[in-house]
Design a protein around this motif. Sequence first.
Motif, PDB file in Angstrom:
ATOM      1  N   GLN A  96       0.851  -1.182   0.000  1.00 52.53           N
ATOM      2  CA  GLN A  96       0.000   0.000   0.000  1.00 52.53           C
ATOM      3  C   GLN A  96       0.891   1.238   0.000  1.00 52.53           C
ATOM      4  O   GLN A  96       1.900   1.281   0.698  1.00 52.53           O
ATOM      5  N   GLU A  97       0.456   2.208  -0.773  1.00 51.44           N
ATOM      6  CA  GLU A  97       1.234   3.441  -0.806  1.00 51.44           C
ATOM      7  C   GLU A  97       0.668   4.406   0.239  1.00 51.44           C
ATOM      8  O   GLU A  97      -0.521   4.563   0.381  1.00 51.44           O
ATOM      9  N   LEU A  98       1.575   5.018   0.932  1.00 56.10           N
ATOM     10  CA  LEU A  98       1.192   5.975   1.945  1.00 56.10           C
ATOM     11  C   LEU A  98       1.381   7.372   1.399  1.00 56.10           C
ATOM     12  O   LEU A  98       2.358   7.673   0.735  1.00 56.10           O
ATOM     13  N   SER A  99       0.423   8.209   1.669  1.00 58.26           N
ATOM     14  CA  SER A  99       0.606   9.615   1.286  1.00 58.26           C
ATOM     15  C   SER A  99       0.903  10.393   2.561  1.00 58.26           C
ATOM     16  O   SER A  99       0.135  10.393   3.523  1.00 58.26           O
ATOM     17  N   VAL A 100       2.016  11.044   2.544  1.00 57.20           N
ATOM     18  CA  VAL A 100       2.446  11.790   3.712  1.00 57.20           C
ATOM     19  C   VAL A 100       2.408  13.272   3.358  1.00 57.20           C
ATOM     20  O   VAL A 100       2.998  13.697   2.356  1.00 57.20           O
ATOM     21  N   ASN A 101       1.678  14.022   4.153  1.00 55.12           N
ATOM     22  CA  ASN A 101       1.612  15.470   3.935  1.00 55.12           C
ATOM     23  C   ASN A 101       2.697  16.127   4.773  1.00 55.12           C
ATOM     24  O   ASN A 101       2.682  16.093   5.993  1.00 55.12           O
TER      25      ASN A 101
END
Length: 103
Positions: A96-101
């Motif tokens: 799973q790809e994580l989106s980090v802000n």
Amino acid sequence: MTIIRQKKEYNPIKRLLVGLTVGAACAAIGGIVFYNQVVNNSHEIAQRRGDLRDMEVTNAELKSELYALTDTQKMQEFAASNGLVIEKNPKYVRRQELSVNVR
């Protein structure tokens, strides 16, 4: 006072024969050493070929055992004995790809 000196004989043929004899002796010794190296290398190559054949036979036996273990009939028997079911649409584990802000 009288000094008696022996007459120095300068014989170029004698010197040439000594030089040729020494050269021939060195060439003979060098030839023997070179021949021994060639024979030793030949024996080592023959031994390594035999070792390679033995490794190829062992490799073929291991491949045969592996193919026997992964035979489809044995795999189906294993699945049936352990209560496993073949799925038509399997869902594999995916990353799973994580989106980090980042602010």
